[in-house]
Write a protein that holds these residues in place. Structure first.
Motif, PDB file in Angstrom:
ATOM      1  N   THR A 368       0.803  -1.219   0.000  1.00  0.00           N
ATOM      2  CA  THR A 368       0.000   0.000   0.000  1.00  0.00           C
ATOM      3  C   THR A 368       0.838   1.272   0.000  1.00  0.00           C
ATOM      4  N   ARG A 369       2.155   1.160   0.094  1.00  0.00           N
ATOM      5  CA  ARG A 369       3.018   2.336  -0.005  1.00  0.00           C
ATOM      6  C   ARG A 369       4.326   1.924  -0.656  1.00  0.00           C
ATOM      7  N   MET A 370       4.683   2.626  -1.734  1.00  0.00           N
ATOM      8  CA  MET A 370       5.938   2.387  -2.443  1.00  0.00           C
ATOM      9  C   MET A 370       6.493   3.727  -2.904  1.00  0.00           C
ATOM     10  N   GLU A 371       7.732   3.998  -2.532  1.00  0.00           N
ATOM     11  CA  GLU A 371       8.413   5.222  -2.906  1.00  0.00           C
ATOM     12  C   GLU A 371       9.823   4.876  -3.347  1.00  0.00           C
ATOM     13  N   GLY A 372      10.477   5.804  -4.012  1.00  0.00           N
ATOM     14  CA  GLY A 372      11.850   5.536  -4.397  1.00  0.00           C
ATOM     15  C   GLY A 372      12.306   6.373  -5.563  1.00  0.00           C
ATOM     16  N   VAL A 373      13.430   5.975  -6.110  1.00  0.00           N
ATOM     17  CA  VAL A 373      14.064   6.640  -7.246  1.00  0.00           C
ATOM     18  C   VAL A 373      14.162   5.635  -8.383  1.00  0.00           C
ATOM     19  N   ASP A 374      13.509   5.947  -9.500  1.00  0.00           N
ATOM     20  CA  ASP A 374      13.479   5.062 -10.663  1.00  0.00           C
ATOM     21  C   ASP A 374      12.972   3.675 -10.256  1.00  0.00           C
ATOM     22  N   PHE A 375      13.816   2.645 -10.400  1.00  0.00           N
ATOM     23  CA  PHE A 375      13.383   1.279 -10.121  1.00  0.00           C
ATOM     24  C   PHE A 375      13.864   0.788  -8.752  1.00  0.00           C
ATOM     25  N   LYS A 376      14.410   1.658  -7.937  1.00  0.00           N
ATOM     26  CA  LYS A 376      14.797   1.332  -6.570  1.00  0.00           C
ATOM     27  C   LYS A 376      13.668   1.761  -5.642  1.00  0.00           C
ATOM     28  N   ILE A 377      13.066   0.806  -4.957  1.00  0.00           N
ATOM     29  CA  ILE A 377      11.872   1.061  -4.149  1.00  0.00           C
ATOM     30  C   ILE A 377      12.221   0.966  -2.675  1.00  0.00           C
ATOM     31  N   THR A 378      11.640   1.872  -1.875  1.00  0.00           N
ATOM     32  CA  THR A 378      11.830   1.862  -0.428  1.00  0.00           C
ATOM     33  C   THR A 378      10.570   2.397   0.253  1.00  0.00           C
ATOM     34  N   ASN A 379      10.640   2.518   1.572  1.00  0.00           N
ATOM     35  CA  ASN A 379       9.518   3.027   2.380  1.00  0.00           C
ATOM     36  C   ASN A 379       8.246   2.229   2.093  1.00  0.00           C
ATOM     37  N   ILE A 380       8.355   0.930   2.214  1.00  0.00           N
ATOM     38  CA  ILE A 380       7.271   0.018   1.867  1.00  0.00           C
ATOM     39  C   ILE A 380       6.210   0.007   2.967  1.00  0.00           C
ATOM     40  N   GLY A 381       4.948   0.003   2.551  1.00  0.00           N
ATOM     41  CA  GLY A 381       3.817  -0.195   3.449  1.00  0.00           C
ATOM     42  C   GLY A 381       3.042  -1.430   3.042  1.00  0.00           C
ATOM     43  N   ILE A 382       2.627  -2.234   4.011  1.00  0.00           N
ATOM     44  CA  ILE A 382       1.958  -3.512   3.740  1.00  0.00           C
ATOM     45  C   ILE A 382       0.625  -3.551   4.477  1.00  0.00           C
ATOM     46  N   SER A 383      -0.389  -4.074   3.804  1.00  0.00           N
ATOM     47  CA  SER A 383      -1.688  -4.344   4.419  1.00  0.00           C
ATOM     48  C   SER A 383      -2.010  -5.819   4.246  1.00  0.00           C
ATOM     49  N   ILE A 384      -2.628  -6.400   5.273  1.00  0.00           N
ATOM     50  CA  ILE A 384      -3.022  -7.806   5.240  1.00  0.00           C
ATOM     51  C   ILE A 384      -4.535  -7.894   5.356  1.00  0.00           C
ATOM     52  N   LYS A 385      -5.086  -8.953   4.798  1.00  0.00           N
ATOM     53  CA  LYS A 385      -6.538  -9.123   4.791  1.00  0.00           C
ATOM     54  C   LYS A 385      -7.037  -9.861   6.019  1.00  0.00           C
ATOM     55  N   SER A 386      -6.267 -10.842   6.483  1.00  0.00           N
ATOM     56  CA  SER A 386      -6.670 -11.633   7.649  1.00  0.00           C
ATOM     57  C   SER A 386      -5.637 -11.460   8.750  1.00  0.00           C
TER      58      SER A 386
END
Length: 482
Positions: A368-386
């Protein structure tokens, strides 16, 4: 004796010597009237029932009154106060105190009418409640509030944090002296089935170069320079980012031990979330490399745990410095709505990665959250259903899954990976696919009509064919004999 009684038959006369006294002679109508209920008897019979119902009502009333009883509701005994921590690192502490906490309560910290933190308080616990603001700056100014709520009522207190108050609290001096740190990487030796283990520690020294990187206030980021001790993860002389979750709600005890525990738990959880997303992205990249027309693949950069002994809030995450234009490809706004960017190739591949992970986990995990420069991704946010999926302790959020399914539009890269459309109801309930790279050779092996030769299993052996022909001839001779 009345004349009417004398005129009756002798059989109806009472025997000699027996006379019915006047009081014993009653008419049948009088007996019927006495058996019928009168208003007086009704009142007497209803009085006990009314008494019992009134007693039950009086017994139930106190429980209902207690919920709205101002004497049992929690109250503020000390309003919010602000004071800096003693380490002169620029952290601010806001604290207040409640009393008359007679039941389990929920305490919420609010900034400018927006909730920023929440803690639970058990019945009878009347210790201080505190909020730590990491590396306080002018962006943290506003009206802060603390509200306590339980079944008996609610109470709140407010505090205005202005620029003038901050300038009076902190008198900072630029210090170019570095600090000693410890760094621990998180390793997944068994893939996604592993919960992760902390590797061997690196002991080194860093020096602050630039504080308050970025615009957000949920995390405080600063750029530091590595002096020594972090090779080969970070070479000496290179820069990296340190991020700390802010603000942090905790119980304001004297030793501040609860703040350190909360800081440690949040930091380790953030390390685990991003490194789990990194493991998923490794599998995704392996499938993308098989497709020659896919192009450059995404990479979630690793984050490590850093311990700073001289700091009041000692635990932080550390990651490599990304050079270039920093963009937000996916985020959640203040209302919980998912916002996705689709203007560039990297943004489209991020949407494909979200679709791929959702299908890989059978609809249980979403980035649910992805940030970064070009194809390098950081500051990840995760959501779960159960709840408790893959041993994650984050709060489940099933609504965001429905939003993603309704908003996502499969793009060119989703087609290259042959991802199924999310609009169908059974797309999220398909069995887990084999955990291997998706290659054209695998599809040829899985296809039933890929081979031009007929299947040998359909034809029997030559011996079976001869036996069957012999049985047919014998049955034909018997039919002719008959």
């Amino acid at each position: 004796m009345s004349p009417g009684l004398s005129r009756r038959s002798p059989l109806l006369q009472p025997p000699n010597g027996q006379r019915t006294p006047p009081t014993e002679r009653r008419s049948p109508l009088l007996s019927r009237r006495k058996l019928a209920p009168t208003p007086e008897t009704l009142k007497q019979s209803q009085e006990p029932a009314l008494e019992t119902t009134s007693t039950t009502k009086t017994e139930e009333k106190p429980a209902e009154k207690d919920k709205h009883n101002p004497f049992k509701a929690p109250q503020v005994i000390r309003k919010i106060r602000g004071e800096p921590f003693s380490d002169a690192a620029g952290h601010l502490k806001l604290w207040c105190q409640f009393f008359n906490v007679l039941s389990d309560s929920t305490i919420k910290w609010i900034r400018d009418e927006g909730e920023i933190a929440e803690v639970k308080r058990s019945a009878g616990d009347e210790t201080q409640v505190a909020l730590a603001i990491v590396q306080t700056s002018s962006r943290d100014c506003g009206v802060y509030g603390c509200t306590i709520t339980n079944e008996y009522g609610t109470d709140t207190t407010d505090y205005l944090l202005s620029v003038d108050i901050l300038s009076g609290m902190f008198q900072r001096e630029d210090q170019e002296v570095g600090e000693e740190i410890e760094m621990s990487p998180l390793l997944f030796t068994k893939g996604l089935a592993d919960s992760g283990v902390w590797g061997s520690k690196f002991f080194g020294r860093i020096m602050m170069e630039e504080a308050h990187i970025g615009e957000g206030c949920s995390h405080k980021a600063c750029r530091v320079k590595v002096i020594y001790g972090l090779e080969p993860v970070f070479e000496s002389g290179t820069t990296c980012y340190i991020k700390v979750k802010s603000p942090i709600a905790y119980y304001g005890v004297k030793e501040e031990s609860n703040l350190v525990e909360r800081n440690l738990a949040i930091t380790q959880q953030e390390c685990r979330l991003q490194n789990i997303a990194r493991e998923y992205c490794k599998i995704f990249a392996a499938e993308c490399r098989v497709i020659g027309t896919f192009g450059e693949v995404l990479e979630v950069i690793p984050v490590h745990h850093m311990y700073r002994p001289a700091n009041t809030i000692p635990h932080a995450t550390v990651e490599s410095d990304l050079k270039g234009v920093y963009l937000r490809y996916c985020l959640m706004d203040a209302t919980g709505r998912l916002v996705m960017r689709t203007g560039s190739e990297a943004a489209l591949k991020c949407c494909t990665l979200q679709h791929w992970i959702l299908q890989w986990t059978n609809g249980n995990l979403l980035l649910t959250r992805m940030e970064g420069v070009d194809f390098k991704i950081t500051n990840i946010g995760i959501s779960i259903k159960s709840k408790g999926y893959q041993s994650l302790t984050i709060t489940e959020n099933p609504n965001v899954f429905e939003q993603f399914v309704s908003q996502h539009k499969c793009n060119y890269y989703c087609g290259l990976l042959r991802l199924r459309s999310l609009k169908t109801q059974d797309s999220l309930q398909t069995p887990a696919k084999p955990k291997c790279s998706r290659s054209p050779l695998l599809h040829r092996k899985m296809g039933s009509s890929s081979s031009p030769q007929p299947s040998r299993k359909a034809t029997g052996s030559p011996g079976d064919q001869k036996a069957s022909t012999a049985r047919g001839q014998q049955s034909h001779r018997q039919a002719q004999g008959r």
